[in-house]
Structure formats: structure tokens, C-alpha cells
Write a protein that holds these residues in place. Structure first.
Motif, PDB file in Angstrom:
ATOM      1  N   THR A 117       6.606  10.793  -9.066  1.00  0.00           N
ATOM      2  CA  THR A 117       5.258  10.491  -8.597  1.00  0.00           C
ATOM      3  C   THR A 117       4.872  11.638  -7.683  1.00  0.00           C
ATOM      4  O   THR A 117       5.530  11.869  -6.665  1.00  0.00           O
ATOM      5  CB  THR A 117       5.194   9.152  -7.847  1.00  0.00           C
ATOM      6  N   ARG A 153      -2.623   7.053 -10.082  1.00  0.00           N
ATOM      7  CA  ARG A 153      -2.536   6.058  -9.017  1.00  0.00           C
ATOM      8  C   ARG A 153      -3.557   6.268  -7.911  1.00  0.00           C
ATOM      9  O   ARG A 153      -3.954   5.302  -7.255  1.00  0.00           O
ATOM     10  CB  ARG A 153      -1.140   6.048  -8.436  1.00  0.00           C
ATOM     11  N   ALA A 154      -3.996   7.529  -7.685  1.00  0.00           N
ATOM     12  CA  ALA A 154      -4.937   7.777  -6.594  1.00  0.00           C
ATOM     13  C   ALA A 154      -5.503   9.187  -6.709  1.00  0.00           C
ATOM     14  O   ALA A 154      -5.000  10.022  -7.465  1.00  0.00           O
ATOM     15  CB  ALA A 154      -4.245   7.612  -5.239  1.00  0.00           C
ATOM     16  N   ALA A 208      -4.276   4.691   5.282  1.00  0.00           N
ATOM     17  CA  ALA A 208      -4.142   5.960   4.570  1.00  0.00           C
ATOM     18  C   ALA A 208      -5.147   6.950   5.147  1.00  0.00           C
ATOM     19  O   ALA A 208      -6.100   6.554   5.823  1.00  0.00           O
ATOM     20  CB  ALA A 208      -4.412   5.748   3.085  1.00  0.00           C
ATOM     21  N   PRO A 253       0.827  -1.207   0.000  1.00  0.00           N
ATOM     22  CA  PRO A 253       0.000   0.000   0.000  1.00  0.00           C
ATOM     23  C   PRO A 253       0.866   1.264   0.000  1.00  0.00           C
ATOM     24  O   PRO A 253       2.025   1.233   0.401  1.00  0.00           O
ATOM     25  CB  PRO A 253      -0.812  -0.108   1.286  1.00  0.00           C
ATOM     26  N   TRP A 254       0.284   2.347  -0.481  1.00  0.00           N
ATOM     27  CA  TRP A 254       1.024   3.600  -0.584  1.00  0.00           C
ATOM     28  C   TRP A 254       1.515   4.029   0.797  1.00  0.00           C
ATOM     29  O   TRP A 254       0.765   3.980   1.757  1.00  0.00           O
ATOM     30  CB  TRP A 254       0.111   4.680  -1.180  1.00  0.00           C
ATOM     31  N   PHE A 263      -8.089   9.617   0.929  1.00  0.00           N
ATOM     32  CA  PHE A 263      -7.232   8.994  -0.080  1.00  0.00           C
ATOM     33  C   PHE A 263      -7.978   7.852  -0.752  1.00  0.00           C
ATOM     34  O   PHE A 263      -8.452   6.924  -0.098  1.00  0.00           O
ATOM     35  CB  PHE A 263      -5.956   8.481   0.588  1.00  0.00           C
ATOM     36  N   PRO A 277      -7.302   5.131  -3.708  1.00  0.00           N
ATOM     37  CA  PRO A 277      -6.425   4.533  -4.716  1.00  0.00           C
ATOM     38  C   PRO A 277      -7.189   4.176  -5.981  1.00  0.00           C
ATOM     39  O   PRO A 277      -8.375   3.873  -5.929  1.00  0.00           O
ATOM     40  CB  PRO A 277      -5.898   3.268  -4.043  1.00  0.00           C
ATOM     41  N   ASP A 325      -7.247   1.399  -8.684  1.00  0.00           N
ATOM     42  CA  ASP A 325      -6.720   0.066  -8.895  1.00  0.00           C
ATOM     43  C   ASP A 325      -7.524  -0.642  -9.970  1.00  0.00           C
ATOM     44  O   ASP A 325      -8.712  -0.855  -9.789  1.00  0.00           O
ATOM     45  CB  ASP A 325      -6.761  -0.734  -7.596  1.00  0.00           C
ATOM     46  N   THR A 348       2.178   9.237 -11.724  1.00  0.00           N
ATOM     47  CA  THR A 348       3.583   8.945 -12.003  1.00  0.00           C
ATOM     48  C   THR A 348       3.841   9.277 -13.466  1.00  0.00           C
ATOM     49  O   THR A 348       3.119   8.810 -14.343  1.00  0.00           O
ATOM     50  CB  THR A 348       3.901   7.462 -11.747  1.00  0.00           C
ATOM     51  N   LEU A 404      -2.789  11.717  -7.861  1.00  0.00           N
ATOM     52  CA  LEU A 404      -1.448  11.192  -7.660  1.00  0.00           C
ATOM     53  C   LEU A 404      -1.050  10.484  -8.947  1.00  0.00           C
ATOM     54  O   LEU A 404      -1.641   9.470  -9.326  1.00  0.00           O
ATOM     55  CB  LEU A 404      -1.419  10.214  -6.482  1.00  0.00           C
ATOM     56  N   TRP A 408       2.275   6.094   4.051  1.00  0.00           N
ATOM     57  CA  TRP A 408       1.828   7.293   4.766  1.00  0.00           C
ATOM     58  C   TRP A 408       2.453   7.280   6.152  1.00  0.00           C
ATOM     59  O   TRP A 408       2.740   6.233   6.713  1.00  0.00           O
ATOM     60  CB  TRP A 408       0.299   7.312   4.916  1.00  0.00           C
TER      61      TRP A 408
END
Length: 131
Positions: free
Chosen positions: A112, A82-83, A35, A12-13, A39, A41, A43, A97, A95, A15
Motif C-alpha cells: 500500500t 484507497r485515498a 488526517a 481510519p488510516w 487527505f 479517503p 469510500d 494497494t 494511495l 497518521w
């Protein structure tokens, strides 16, 4: 890794949260398991275009000479969304990249970062790009 086996999902991202021992003069951050509430994500990540001219805008009233050894940001870059996360004023942040290139195209780096939602444009599935 075995052939024809699905890849493991990425962790997971990351934090960090204020630790209970944190003070205003000595902030302490610890890795959080989850998170923040806002937030969201994406996916799987989706391909998008990022308008770097708007996302990395410099002061409109400052004029400087171009630096041939600097990073380019005057183009629309392909990136992976990504999110999503709301900003403090309620606007959405994405978010993403993406890659930055040097002016001479000899170097590149992957970034990112959160960018304003209005600088992100979804890519079409057909390959035809539209605004």
C-alpha cells in the motif's frame, strides 16, 4: 460476526503528528486522531490499474542485468484506490494497494503506497479495459 450483518468499517488510516516535546535532534511522533487537511479517503475503495513501470521507475540511464530472484515491476497491476493526497508541488498522489510478484512467480507481497496520479487508470464496469 453474525450472518447477513454488515462488516464493521476498518479503522481510519493511521497518521502520526509531531509531539509538542519534539526537538530537531529528537523527533517524537504521536498517533493522530484525524488526517492531514488534503487527505481524501475513497469510500468504498475503487478498482484501478497501476502502471508499475512508471510508478516504480528506476534511473533510465542505469543498465543492469535481470535478477531472477527479484520483484517484477514491468507490468500494470490491479489495485484498490484507497485515498487521494496532494503532493508538495501540487500534483495528485493516489494511495493504492496492489501486489508485487517475484520474477519466478513463486512469491507475492501486498503493498500500500502513494503513487503519482498519472500512473493510475480506472477500471471500467463492463470489464472492457480502455486507456
Amino acid at each position: 460476526m453474525h450472518v447477513n450483518q454488515p462488516a464493521e468499517p476498518p479503522p481510519p488510516w493511521p497518521w502520526w503528528q509531531h509531539d509538542a516535546s519534539s526537538t530537531p535532534t529528537r523527533p517524537v511522533w504521536t498517533r493522530a486522531d484525524g488526517a492531514p487537511e488534503g487527505f481524501r479517503p475513497v469510500d468504498p475503495p475503487r478498482w484501478v490499474w497501476v502502471d508499475l513501470r512508471a510508478a516504480l521507475r528506476k534511473d533510465a540511464f542505469t543498465f543492469t542485468d535481470d535478477n531472477p530472484a527479484g520483484l517484477q515491476y514491468r507490468y500494470e497491476a490491479k489495485g484498490l484506490l484507497r485515498a487521494w493526497m496532494p503532493s508538495v508541488d501540487g500534483a495528485a498522489l493516489a494511495l493504492v494497494t496492489y501486489q508485487l510478484l517475484t520474477a519466478d512467480l513463486a512469491w507475492r507481497t501486498t503493498v500500500t503506497a502513494f503513487v503519482p496520479a498519472h500512473t493510475v487508470r480506472f477500471r471500467s464496469r463492463t470489464g472492457r479495459e480502455s486507456r
